[in-house]
Design a protein around this motif. Sequence first.
Motif, PDB file in Angstrom:
ATOM      1  N   PHE A  15       0.838  -1.186   0.000  1.00 34.74           N
ATOM      2  CA  PHE A  15       0.000   0.000   0.000  1.00 34.74           C
ATOM      3  C   PHE A  15       0.879   1.244   0.000  1.00 34.74           C
ATOM      4  O   PHE A  15       1.913   1.298   0.662  1.00 34.74           O
ATOM      5  CB  PHE A  15      -0.917   0.026   1.227  1.00 34.74           C
ATOM      6  CG  PHE A  15      -2.050  -0.959   1.139  1.00 34.74           C
ATOM      7  CD1 PHE A  15      -3.113  -0.729   0.278  1.00 34.74           C
ATOM      8  CD2 PHE A  15      -2.051  -2.105   1.917  1.00 34.74           C
ATOM      9  CE1 PHE A  15      -4.160  -1.621   0.194  1.00 34.74           C
ATOM     10  CE2 PHE A  15      -3.098  -3.005   1.833  1.00 34.74           C
ATOM     11  CZ  PHE A  15      -4.145  -2.771   0.974  1.00 34.74           C
ATOM     12  N   GLN A  16       0.439   2.238  -0.726  1.00 37.12           N
ATOM     13  CA  GLN A  16       1.153   3.495  -0.762  1.00 37.12           C
ATOM     14  C   GLN A  16       0.287   4.580  -0.153  1.00 37.12           C
ATOM     15  O   GLN A  16      -0.931   4.629  -0.385  1.00 37.12           O
ATOM     16  CB  GLN A  16       1.499   3.865  -2.208  1.00 37.12           C
ATOM     17  CG  GLN A  16       2.467   2.892  -2.858  1.00 37.12           C
ATOM     18  CD  GLN A  16       2.809   3.311  -4.268  1.00 37.12           C
ATOM     19  OE1 GLN A  16       2.232   4.233  -4.806  1.00 37.12           O
ATOM     20  NE2 GLN A  16       3.800   2.645  -4.843  1.00 37.12           N
ATOM     21  N   GLN A  17       0.909   5.438   0.617  1.00 28.05           N
ATOM     22  CA  GLN A  17       0.174   6.517   1.247  1.00 28.05           C
ATOM     23  C   GLN A  17      -0.275   7.519   0.177  1.00 28.05           C
ATOM     24  O   GLN A  17       0.471   7.866  -0.733  1.00 28.05           O
ATOM     25  CB  GLN A  17       1.052   7.225   2.280  1.00 28.05           C
ATOM     26  CG  GLN A  17       0.301   8.313   3.045  1.00 28.05           C
ATOM     27  CD  GLN A  17       1.175   8.896   4.138  1.00 28.05           C
ATOM     28  OE1 GLN A  17       2.283   8.448   4.372  1.00 28.05           O
ATOM     29  NE2 GLN A  17       0.664   9.904   4.821  1.00 28.05           N
ATOM     30  N   THR A  18      -1.512   7.939   0.273  1.00 29.07           N
ATOM     31  CA  THR A  18      -2.051   8.913  -0.677  1.00 29.07           C
ATOM     32  C   THR A  18      -2.961   9.878   0.066  1.00 29.07           C
ATOM     33  O   THR A  18      -3.421   9.577   1.172  1.00 29.07           O
ATOM     34  CB  THR A  18      -2.835   8.221  -1.815  1.00 29.07           C
ATOM     35  OG1 THR A  18      -3.247   9.212  -2.764  1.00 29.07           O
ATOM     36  CG2 THR A  18      -4.083   7.516  -1.291  1.00 29.07           C
ATOM     37  N   THR A  19      -3.170  11.004  -0.519  1.00 25.57           N
ATOM     38  CA  THR A  19      -4.031  12.010   0.099  1.00 25.57           C
ATOM     39  C   THR A  19      -5.395  11.992  -0.585  1.00 25.57           C
ATOM     40  O   THR A  19      -5.481  12.087  -1.808  1.00 25.57           O
ATOM     41  CB  THR A  19      -3.425  13.413  -0.034  1.00 25.57           C
ATOM     42  OG1 THR A  19      -2.152  13.424   0.603  1.00 25.57           O
ATOM     43  CG2 THR A  19      -4.332  14.458   0.622  1.00 25.57           C
ATOM     44  N   CYS A  20      -6.428  11.812   0.211  1.00 21.27           N
ATOM     45  CA  CYS A  20      -7.791  11.779  -0.318  1.00 21.27           C
ATOM     46  C   CYS A  20      -8.469  13.084   0.088  1.00 21.27           C
ATOM     47  O   CYS A  20      -8.907  13.241   1.219  1.00 21.27           O
ATOM     48  CB  CYS A  20      -8.534  10.573   0.253  1.00 21.27           C
ATOM     49  SG  CYS A  20     -10.200  10.400  -0.397  1.00 21.27           S
ATOM     50  N   SER A  21      -8.529  14.034  -0.810  1.00 19.18           N
ATOM     51  CA  SER A  21      -9.071  15.350  -0.467  1.00 19.18           C
ATOM     52  C   SER A  21     -10.337  15.642  -1.241  1.00 19.18           C
ATOM     53  O   SER A  21     -10.579  15.088  -2.325  1.00 19.18           O
ATOM     54  CB  SER A  21      -8.029  16.433  -0.771  1.00 19.18           C
ATOM     55  OG  SER A  21      -7.828  16.513  -2.179  1.00 19.18           O
ATOM     56  N   PHE A  22     -11.137  16.534  -0.706  1.00 18.98           N
ATOM     57  CA  PHE A  22     -12.363  16.923  -1.394  1.00 18.98           C
ATOM     58  C   PHE A  22     -12.038  17.645  -2.695  1.00 18.98           C
ATOM     59  O   PHE A  22     -12.682  17.419  -3.718  1.00 18.98           O
ATOM     60  CB  PHE A  22     -13.203  17.825  -0.478  1.00 18.98           C
ATOM     61  CG  PHE A  22     -14.432  18.362  -1.143  1.00 18.98           C
ATOM     62  CD1 PHE A  22     -15.446  17.523  -1.545  1.00 18.98           C
ATOM     63  CD2 PHE A  22     -14.563  19.722  -1.390  1.00 18.98           C
ATOM     64  CE1 PHE A  22     -16.580  18.001  -2.175  1.00 18.98           C
ATOM     65  CE2 PHE A  22     -15.696  20.230  -2.016  1.00 18.98           C
ATOM     66  CZ  PHE A  22     -16.714  19.367  -2.402  1.00 18.98           C
ATOM     67  N   SER A  23     -11.014  18.483  -2.673  1.00 14.98           N
ATOM     68  CA  SER A  23     -10.639  19.183  -3.901  1.00 14.98           C
ATOM     69  C   SER A  23     -10.221  18.198  -4.987  1.00 14.98           C
ATOM     70  O   SER A  23     -10.500  18.398  -6.175  1.00 14.98           O
ATOM     71  CB  SER A  23      -9.513  20.180  -3.626  1.00 14.98           C
ATOM     72  OG  SER A  23      -8.352  19.506  -3.158  1.00 14.98           O
ATOM     73  N   GLY A  24      -9.563  17.099  -4.575  1.00 15.23           N
ATOM     74  CA  GLY A  24      -9.195  16.072  -5.542  1.00 15.23           C
ATOM     75  C   GLY A  24     -10.418  15.403  -6.138  1.00 15.23           C
ATOM     76  O   GLY A  24     -10.452  15.091  -7.343  1.00 15.23           O
ATOM     77  N   MET A  25     -11.425  15.177  -5.309  1.00 17.01           N
ATOM     78  CA  MET A  25     -12.668  14.580  -5.805  1.00 17.01           C
ATOM     79  C   MET A  25     -13.347  15.504  -6.810  1.00 17.01           C
ATOM     80  O   MET A  25     -13.858  15.055  -7.846  1.00 17.01           O
ATOM     81  CB  MET A  25     -13.614  14.310  -4.639  1.00 17.01           C
ATOM     82  CG  MET A  25     -13.171  13.222  -3.700  1.00 17.01           C
ATOM     83  SD  MET A  25     -14.346  13.008  -2.338  1.00 17.01           S
ATOM     84  CE  MET A  25     -15.780  12.473  -3.243  1.00 17.01           C
ATOM     85  N   VAL A  26     -13.343  16.795  -6.517  1.00 19.34           N
ATOM     86  CA  VAL A  26     -13.971  17.755  -7.433  1.00 19.34           C
ATOM     87  C   VAL A  26     -13.199  17.819  -8.743  1.00 19.34           C
ATOM     88  O   VAL A  26     -13.794  17.885  -9.827  1.00 19.34           O
ATOM     89  CB  VAL A  26     -14.068  19.147  -6.777  1.00 19.34           C
ATOM     90  CG1 VAL A  26     -14.604  20.171  -7.771  1.00 19.34           C
ATOM     91  CG2 VAL A  26     -14.956  19.087  -5.538  1.00 19.34           C
TER      92      VAL A  26
END
Length: 329
Positions: free
Chosen positions: A33-44
């Motif tokens: 597994f690799q650490q990743t950032t799950c952000s709302f801006s990324g979803m948009v």
Amino acid sequence: MNRSLRWRVALLASAAWLLPATSSATGSNPPPFQQTTCSFSGMVDELRAALKTGSPAYRKYVKARLKTAARVMPADELIGAVQQERDPDVLEALGAALADKSSFSEDSALVQSLLTRASSDTDPALRAASVRALRGIGSVDSIAKNGNVVTYEQLIRDSAPEVRQAVVENLVHENAKVYFGHDKTVSETAVATALASKDPEAAAKLLSEVSMERVGHETVERLRQQLRTDHPGLRAASATALGGVPGAEAGSTRQTLVELYRTDKDPAVRKAALQGIARLGMGSAQSALESLRGVAPGLDPEIDAWQSALKLGLQEWHLLLREKERIRK
């Protein structure tokens, strides 16, 4: 677990099926597994890209994933995005996620930002997108719980046809798909919205396509008054609507439609009156229809088709209507 973390966990769960498959049979080791950032801006950003270039299936998936995450994410970020968005397609998707969150959490205040944009944005495409975002929830109830500050009766008078169309489609959809024709408030709101409209075509679509099975006496009387309007399409739609009123109103309404058939000269209005009579009476409409034979000889085949269909004894209106159309062909 705080709210911010909780919605990120929900997002990761919704995307779990995208993880690469592993096979113990081959002895292959899963990638770390690799650490990743799950952000709302990324979803948009992903939503925006999907709506521009993604396949229909991918666009559907991204919208559904946004709704899933929105249910547990902090509302402030989503409301802020709805207030600032300038792309109609993205606004509709963000707004739909916010409306779904409002319905899921039973917090009607969350849709106020959509209602504000629907009524006051200078861009008609964004006003229409804000209205469409409310589709699929109990929007009539949400509007009432927001104090009726912005209503469908107001929005149907918008100068932009796309906004008026969105209002009509919302109410037709809510009546048929959310409440299955059984909600009195939605039906009466549809009538009030139609009568507030300055667009006869929009009003006619509302009256002819929304169920009237639960409306009250006052609404029935308002529909009867529309039989005197100068617009034949609106008269026909009102006659169609009157065919679906509750049983307690059936007797007097049938007489109203019989009189309409005798006096109105427009063929479409007369056909709608015949349909209303057949629907009100179902098995007992034969005599009323027969009494109208010869009034407009060109429509006697229409009477024949209705009588033939009624003799089949079908109990479901949609089946009777389908059979009548088959016979008429």
